[in-house]
Design an enzyme around this catalytic site. Structure first.
Site, PDB file in Angstrom:
ATOM      1  N   CYS A   1     -56.399  18.651  41.555  1.00 28.99           N
ATOM      2  CA  CYS A   1     -57.724  19.536  42.098  1.00 28.99           C
ATOM      3  C   CYS A   1     -58.044  20.640  40.919  1.00 28.99           C
ATOM      4  O   CYS A   1     -56.714  21.621  41.379  1.00 28.99           O
ATOM      5  CB  CYS A   1     -58.293  19.488  43.968  1.00 28.99           C
ATOM      6  SG  CYS A   1     -59.466  20.557  43.774  1.00 28.99           S
ATOM      7  N   THR A   2     -58.558  20.308  41.019  1.00 26.59           N
ATOM      8  CA  THR A   2     -59.016  21.972  39.575  1.00 26.59           C
ATOM      9  C   THR A   2     -59.422  23.495  40.402  1.00 26.59           C
ATOM     10  O   THR A   2     -58.675  24.467  39.982  1.00 26.59           O
ATOM     11  CB  THR A   2     -60.372  21.675  38.948  1.00 26.59           C
ATOM     12  OG1 THR A   2     -61.728  21.633  39.589  1.00 26.59           O
ATOM     13  CG2 THR A   2     -60.189  20.896  38.172  1.00 26.59           C
TER      14      THR A   2
ATOM     15  N   TYR B   1     -66.646  19.098  48.300  1.00 28.13           N
ATOM     16  CA  TYR B   1     -67.537  17.763  47.654  1.00 28.13           C
ATOM     17  C   TYR B   1     -66.109  16.244  47.951  1.00 28.13           C
ATOM     18  O   TYR B   1     -66.509  15.758  48.687  1.00 28.13           O
ATOM     19  CB  TYR B   1     -67.686  17.441  46.659  1.00 28.13           C
ATOM     20  CG  TYR B   1     -68.774  17.284  45.304  1.00 28.13           C
ATOM     21  CD1 TYR B   1     -69.579  19.008  46.223  1.00 28.13           C
ATOM     22  CD2 TYR B   1     -68.846  17.180  44.321  1.00 28.13           C
ATOM     23  CE1 TYR B   1     -70.650  18.984  45.126  1.00 28.13           C
ATOM     24  CE2 TYR B   1     -70.180  17.413  43.469  1.00 28.13           C
ATOM     25  CZ  TYR B   1     -70.693  18.341  44.185  1.00 28.13           C
ATOM     26  OH  TYR B   1     -72.057  18.630  43.367  1.00 28.13           O
ATOM     27  N   GLY B   2     -64.882  17.655  48.371  1.00 22.91           N
ATOM     28  CA  GLY B   2     -63.815  16.844  48.393  1.00 22.91           C
ATOM     29  C   GLY B   2     -64.011  15.320  50.426  1.00 22.91           C
ATOM     30  O   GLY B   2     -63.112  15.201  50.686  1.00 22.91           O
TER      31      GLY B   2
ATOM     32  N   ASP C   1     -68.114  22.186  38.166  1.00 24.04           N
ATOM     33  CA  ASP C   1     -67.504  22.137  38.957  1.00 24.04           C
ATOM     34  C   ASP C   1     -68.414  22.563  41.059  1.00 24.04           C
ATOM     35  O   ASP C   1     -69.017  23.339  41.170  1.00 24.04           O
ATOM     36  CB  ASP C   1     -66.181  23.055  39.496  1.00 24.04           C
ATOM     37  CG  ASP C   1     -65.244  22.378  40.585  1.00 24.04           C
ATOM     38  OD1 ASP C   1     -65.550  21.580  41.199  1.00 24.04           O
ATOM     39  OD2 ASP C   1     -64.312  23.643  40.977  1.00 24.04           O
ATOM     40  N   SER C   2     -67.891  21.550  41.475  1.00 20.64           N
ATOM     41  CA  SER C   2     -68.199  22.205  43.132  1.00 20.64           C
ATOM     42  C   SER C   2     -68.637  23.779  43.462  1.00 20.64           C
ATOM     43  O   SER C   2     -69.210  23.754  44.581  1.00 20.64           O
ATOM     44  CB  SER C   2     -67.627  21.184  44.574  1.00 20.64           C
ATOM     45  OG  SER C   2     -66.350  22.005  44.190  1.00 20.64           O
TER      46      SER C   2
ATOM     47  N   CYS D   1     -64.658  18.607  37.592  1.00 24.06           N
ATOM     48  CA  CYS D   1     -64.341  18.794  39.226  1.00 24.06           C
ATOM     49  C   CYS D   1     -62.901  17.555  38.908  1.00 24.06           C
ATOM     50  O   CYS D   1     -63.624  16.083  39.134  1.00 24.06           O
ATOM     51  CB  CYS D   1     -64.725  18.319  39.646  1.00 24.06           C
ATOM     52  SG  CYS D   1     -65.205  18.197  41.545  1.00 24.06           S
ATOM     53  N   ASN D   2     -61.717  17.441  39.917  1.00 23.94           N
ATOM     54  CA  ASN D   2     -61.289  15.248  39.888  1.00 23.94           C
ATOM     55  C   ASN D   2     -62.239  14.438  41.126  1.00 23.94           C
ATOM     56  O   ASN D   2     -61.907  13.850  40.520  1.00 23.94           O
ATOM     57  CB  ASN D   2     -59.647  16.038  40.521  1.00 23.94           C
ATOM     58  CG  ASN D   2     -59.121  16.461  39.376  1.00 23.94           C
ATOM     59  OD1 ASN D   2     -58.248  16.088  38.999  1.00 23.94           O
ATOM     60  ND2 ASN D   2     -59.249  16.965  39.329  1.00 23.94           N
ATOM     61  N   THR D   3     -62.559  15.872  41.887  1.00 28.16           N
ATOM     62  CA  THR D   3     -63.381  14.858  43.173  1.00 28.16           C
ATOM     63  C   THR D   3     -64.859  13.522  42.374  1.00 28.16           C
ATOM     64  O   THR D   3     -64.679  12.949  42.992  1.00 28.16           O
ATOM     65  CB  THR D   3     -63.846  15.456  44.283  1.00 28.16           C
ATOM     66  OG1 THR D   3     -62.528  15.882  44.316  1.00 28.16           O
ATOM     67  CG2 THR D   3     -64.344  15.334  45.408  1.00 28.16           C
TER      68      THR D   3
HETATM   69  N1  DGL Z   1     -62.202  21.227  42.397  1.00 31.46           N
HETATM   70  C1  DGL Z   1     -62.759  19.872  41.977  1.00 31.46           C
HETATM   71  C2  DGL Z   1     -61.509  19.270  42.427  1.00 31.46           C
HETATM   72  O1  DGL Z   1     -61.395  19.496  41.114  1.00 31.46           O
HETATM   73  C3  DGL Z   1     -63.113  20.130  43.840  1.00 31.46           C
HETATM   74  C4  DGL Z   1     -62.685  19.956  45.301  1.00 31.46           C
HETATM   75  C5  DGL Z   1     -63.913  20.202  46.164  1.00 31.46           C
HETATM   76  O2  DGL Z   1     -65.292  20.350  46.060  1.00 31.46           O
HETATM   77  O3  DGL Z   1     -63.298  19.670  47.426  1.00 31.46           O
HETATM   78  O4  DGL Z   1     -61.439  18.160  43.006  1.00 31.46           O
END
Ligand code: DGL
Length: 269
Positions: A194-195, A39-40, A7-8, A70-72
């Site tokens: 988003c996780t 990352y978003g 994940d980020s 990480c969904n992003t």
């Molecule tokens: N936890 C991440 C997700 O599921 C990343 C969020 C991010 O870095 O903005 O999207």
């Protein structure tokens, strides 16, 4: 070999907890790219380059299978990685599809035509990059018809969580739920896409009210990984668990310990 979880930042720990519980015999190497979180708010090219670098680090640590928790990254980079970057002897899987299969009442790999499902009005809470990718709507359209999706890009929530500022994160959650309700007054389901957001699950549920079913990914991803490993037993082996970060290990360990309520020690990636 161990299984890699990426994940980020801290969000993937919500997935790690669930997979550790479901698969206690499997060693996991967790990598948080904390130096580059969030990352978003980044472009798809940037997310692709950063995700490849982190996944390579997990391959180098001996992982043949990596879960993008990480969904992003799953929304903005996974397909491109699978098509052009992942070596033939490695696998990289995302977190999107198990959630959508659950929402659309499907078993793993059921590719039958789209059909009507119980939920009709779905609120999606995710990062700006995930919302912009429209990956969720695309995957849903392959499986379901007649589902109205309203997406809310939740700016600021990941930063507040990474900074350990729970009060700010809760206030932002309330304001994003209010903004969503102005567009869709009565959702029957909400997706925490988003996780990081399950760390604020109580705030989401409280703001949405008890009548809204909140779907989050951790348990669904754990089930789907267990199923995958049963079908590909060669992907698990020895190796030892580790927590790696590209950020400041002390700071990241403190935040992780605060959120998971158990001591977690990160070392430099
Ligand atoms: N936890 C991440 C997700 O599921 C990343 C969020 C991010 O870095 O903005 O999207």
């Amino acid at each position: 070999m161990a299984v890699g979880i990426f994940d980020s930042g801290l969000g993937g720990l919500t997935v790690l907890e669930a997979v550790e519980k479901r698969l206690p015999e499997v060693p996991f190497v967790y990598l948080a790219d904390s130096a580059h979180a969030p990352y978003g708010v980044r472009t798809a090219d940037d997310i692709f380059a950063l995700t490849c670098a982190s996944v390579q680090r997990l391959f180098d640590a001996g992982c043949d299978l990596v879960i993008l928790a990480c969904n992003t990254a799953s929304a903005a980079a996974l397909r491109r990685m699978q098509e052009s970057w992942v070596p033939a002897d490695k696998r990289v899987l995302g977190v999107f599809v198990p959630l959508i299969e659950s929402l659309t009442e499907r078993q793993w790999g059921d590719n039958s035509p789209p059909r009507e499902v119980a939920v009709k009005h779905v609120a999606l809470f995710a990062t700006p990059a995930t919302v912009a990718s429209r990956a969720f709507q695309r995957e849903l359209a392959f499986r379901a018809i007649g589902v109205d999706v309203e997406a809310q890009a939740c700016g600021g929530v990941v930063d507040a969580i990474e900074d350990g500022d729970t009060l700010l994160a809760e206030a932002l959650v309330r304001s994003h739920v209010d903004a969503l309700r102005r567009k869709m007054p009565a959702p029957d389901a909400a997706i925490l896409g988003c996780t990081h957001y399950p760390l604020m699950q109580a705030a989401f549920q409280e703001a949405l009210g008890p009548e809204v079913q909140v779907f989050s990914q951790a348990a669904l991803v754990a089930e789907s990984l267990a199923d995958y490993l049963e079908r590909h037993p060669g992907k698990i082996g020895g190796g030892s668990a580790a927590f790696l970060t590209t950020g400041n290990p002390k700071r990241v360990s403190d935040r992780a310990t605060q959120f998971l309520r158990r001591p977690i020690t990160f070392t430099a990636a």
